[in-house]
Design a protein around this motif. Sequence first.
Motif, PDB file in Angstrom:
ATOM      1  N   ARG A  17      -0.273   9.160   4.090  1.00  0.00           N
ATOM      2  CA  ARG A  17      -0.581  10.589   3.950  1.00  0.00           C
ATOM      3  C   ARG A  17      -0.380  10.960   2.490  1.00  0.00           C
ATOM      4  NH1 ARG A  17      -2.517   9.748   8.013  1.00  0.00           N
ATOM      5  NH2 ARG A  17      -2.102  10.614  10.066  1.00  0.00           N
ATOM      6  N   ASN A  18      -1.473  11.066   1.765  1.00  0.00           N
ATOM      7  CA  ASN A  18      -1.438  11.264   0.325  1.00  0.00           C
ATOM      8  C   ASN A  18      -0.693  12.540  -0.082  1.00  0.00           C
ATOM      9  OD1 ASN A  18      -2.109  10.305  -2.217  1.00  0.00           O
ATOM     10  ND2 ASN A  18      -3.955  11.529  -2.311  1.00  0.00           N
ATOM     11  N   MET A  19      -0.988  13.629   0.577  1.00  0.00           N
ATOM     12  CA  MET A  19      -0.353  14.897   0.189  1.00  0.00           C
ATOM     13  C   MET A  19       1.119  14.945   0.585  1.00  0.00           C
ATOM     14  SD  MET A  19      -2.563  16.267  -1.629  1.00  0.00           S
ATOM     15  CE  MET A  19      -1.480  17.610  -2.037  1.00  0.00           C
ATOM     16  N   THR A  20       1.509  14.166   1.579  1.00  0.00           N
ATOM     17  CA  THR A  20       2.932  14.078   1.928  1.00  0.00           C
ATOM     18  C   THR A  20       3.691  13.433   0.774  1.00  0.00           C
ATOM     19  OG1 THR A  20       2.426  13.970   4.281  1.00  0.00           O
ATOM     20  CG2 THR A  20       4.583  13.144   3.603  1.00  0.00           C
ATOM     21  N   PRO A  72     -13.317   6.975  -3.022  1.00  0.00           N
ATOM     22  CA  PRO A  72     -12.597   8.098  -3.634  1.00  0.00           C
ATOM     23  C   PRO A  72     -11.211   8.315  -3.022  1.00  0.00           C
ATOM     24  CG  PRO A  72     -14.840   8.745  -3.050  1.00  0.00           C
ATOM     25  CD  PRO A  72     -14.602   7.399  -2.450  1.00  0.00           C
ATOM     26  N   SER A  73     -11.126   8.211  -1.714  1.00  0.00           N
ATOM     27  CA  SER A  73      -9.852   8.412  -1.034  1.00  0.00           C
ATOM     28  C   SER A  73      -8.860   7.305  -1.384  1.00  0.00           C
ATOM     29  CB  SER A  73     -10.077   8.464   0.485  1.00  0.00           C
ATOM     30  OG  SER A  73      -8.857   8.624   1.151  1.00  0.00           O
ATOM     31  N   PHE A  74      -9.336   6.068  -1.349  1.00  0.00           N
ATOM     32  CA  PHE A  74      -8.480   4.931  -1.665  1.00  0.00           C
ATOM     33  C   PHE A  74      -7.990   5.026  -3.109  1.00  0.00           C
ATOM     34  CE2 PHE A  74      -8.240   0.147  -0.352  1.00  0.00           C
ATOM     35  CZ  PHE A  74      -6.868   0.172  -0.500  1.00  0.00           C
ATOM     36  N   ALA A  79      -3.728   6.152  -7.135  1.00  0.00           N
ATOM     37  CA  ALA A  79      -3.269   6.942  -8.286  1.00  0.00           C
ATOM     38  C   ALA A  79      -1.954   7.660  -7.978  1.00  0.00           C
ATOM     39  CB  ALA A  79      -4.340   7.943  -8.700  1.00  0.00           C
ATOM     40  N   VAL A  80      -1.866   8.272  -6.807  1.00  0.00           N
ATOM     41  CA  VAL A  80      -0.624   8.954  -6.427  1.00  0.00           C
ATOM     42  C   VAL A  80       0.503   7.936  -6.269  1.00  0.00           C
ATOM     43  CG1 VAL A  80       0.508  10.315  -4.620  1.00  0.00           C
ATOM     44  CG2 VAL A  80      -1.759  10.966  -5.444  1.00  0.00           C
ATOM     45  N   VAL A  97       6.757  -1.239 -14.027  1.00  0.00           N
ATOM     46  CA  VAL A  97       6.902  -2.037 -12.804  1.00  0.00           C
ATOM     47  C   VAL A  97       6.999  -1.102 -11.599  1.00  0.00           C
ATOM     48  CG1 VAL A  97       8.318  -3.740 -11.592  1.00  0.00           C
ATOM     49  CG2 VAL A  97       7.914  -3.979 -14.041  1.00  0.00           C
ATOM     50  N   GLY A  98       7.646   0.043 -11.778  1.00  0.00           N
ATOM     51  CA  GLY A  98       7.687   1.044 -10.710  1.00  0.00           C
ATOM     52  C   GLY A  98       6.290   1.503 -10.328  1.00  0.00           C
ATOM     53  N   ALA A  99       5.435   1.710 -11.325  1.00  0.00           N
ATOM     54  CA  ALA A  99       4.047   2.106 -11.052  1.00  0.00           C
ATOM     55  C   ALA A  99       3.314   1.010 -10.284  1.00  0.00           C
ATOM     56  CB  ALA A  99       3.312   2.424 -12.356  1.00  0.00           C
ATOM     57  N   LEU A 100       3.525  -0.241 -10.670  1.00  0.00           N
ATOM     58  CA  LEU A 100       2.897  -1.348  -9.947  1.00  0.00           C
ATOM     59  C   LEU A 100       3.411  -1.435  -8.513  1.00  0.00           C
ATOM     60  CD1 LEU A 100       2.855  -4.100 -12.727  1.00  0.00           C
ATOM     61  CD2 LEU A 100       0.912  -2.793 -11.827  1.00  0.00           C
ATOM     62  N   ALA A 101       4.702  -1.204  -8.325  1.00  0.00           N
ATOM     63  CA  ALA A 101       5.260  -1.193  -6.966  1.00  0.00           C
ATOM     64  C   ALA A 101       4.646  -0.056  -6.151  1.00  0.00           C
ATOM     65  CB  ALA A 101       6.779  -1.063  -7.016  1.00  0.00           C
ATOM     66  N   GLY A 102       4.439   1.088  -6.792  1.00  0.00           N
ATOM     67  CA  GLY A 102       3.791   2.215  -6.116  1.00  0.00           C
ATOM     68  C   GLY A 102       2.364   1.900  -5.716  1.00  0.00           C
ATOM     69  N   ILE A 103       1.649   1.199  -6.586  1.00  0.00           N
ATOM     70  CA  ILE A 103       0.274   0.787  -6.266  1.00  0.00           C
ATOM     71  C   ILE A 103       0.286  -0.165  -5.074  1.00  0.00           C
ATOM     72  CG2 ILE A 103      -1.679  -0.590  -7.089  1.00  0.00           C
ATOM     73  CD1 ILE A 103      -1.116   0.624  -9.900  1.00  0.00           C
ATOM     74  N   ALA A 104       1.183  -1.149  -5.107  1.00  0.00           N
ATOM     75  CA  ALA A 104       1.275  -2.105  -3.996  1.00  0.00           C
ATOM     76  C   ALA A 104       1.596  -1.376  -2.694  1.00  0.00           C
ATOM     77  CB  ALA A 104       2.330  -3.171  -4.298  1.00  0.00           C
ATOM     78  N   GLY A 105       2.502  -0.411  -2.758  1.00  0.00           N
ATOM     79  CA  GLY A 105       2.838   0.365  -1.572  1.00  0.00           C
ATOM     80  C   GLY A 105       1.658   1.173  -1.064  1.00  0.00           C
ATOM     81  N   ALA A 106       0.891   1.752  -1.983  1.00  0.00           N
ATOM     82  CA  ALA A 106      -0.269   2.558  -1.578  1.00  0.00           C
ATOM     83  C   ALA A 106      -1.330   1.700  -0.901  1.00  0.00           C
ATOM     84  CB  ALA A 106      -0.862   3.282  -2.792  1.00  0.00           C
ATOM     85  N   VAL A 107      -1.570   0.518  -1.438  1.00  0.00           N
ATOM     86  CA  VAL A 107      -2.540  -0.382  -0.815  1.00  0.00           C
ATOM     87  C   VAL A 107      -2.049  -0.789   0.571  1.00  0.00           C
ATOM     88  CG1 VAL A 107      -3.617  -2.671  -0.978  1.00  0.00           C
ATOM     89  CG2 VAL A 107      -3.510  -1.196  -3.000  1.00  0.00           C
TER      90      VAL A 107
END
Length: 164
Positions: A17-20, A72-74, A79-80, A97-107
């Motif tokens: 949930r992106n907005m969450t 677009p959604s993905f 990005a978030v 590295v935090g940003a990369l971890a966030g990307i991995a989590g989002a995927v």
Amino acid sequence: MQGYVTSFGLGFVAGMRNMTACAALAWAASEGRTRGNLIPAGPGARMLATGAAIAEMAGDKMPFAPDRRIPPSFALRIAVGAFGGWALAGQRSSPEVGALAGIAGAVAGTLLGRAARGPDSRTTPGRAKGLAEDAAAVGLAVLVISSAGRQPRTTDAIFRARGT
């Protein structure tokens, strides 16, 4: 390591949930748990982000809701996840590295959330799975934010804390 776990967790929430995830970041910023001062932390920003999260949850159950895996959604979820991972990386953690971890989590959150939910949100079981996913996203967001450490609020304080 804890900073990267929270970064991954926030990214996972963004995938579900992106907005969450955005609302969680606003609440975390109000408690001084985000890096720098880029995230609005006032009561208006928190209420707006929380309202958007609730609207996203309601819209997700509608028959016209798009698949979260469309480009677009993905891309927005990634990005978030990246920004949230950067913002929640611990004071002694690398923000990159935090940003990369966030990307991995989002995927992971995007793909696993969709797999667990299934393709049909128009049926009663599909809506029930959506509500369960809402609850999981909110619960994980609360857990991630409550486990994130307090951080310096300004860029100067970050550099002083690192000794640079």
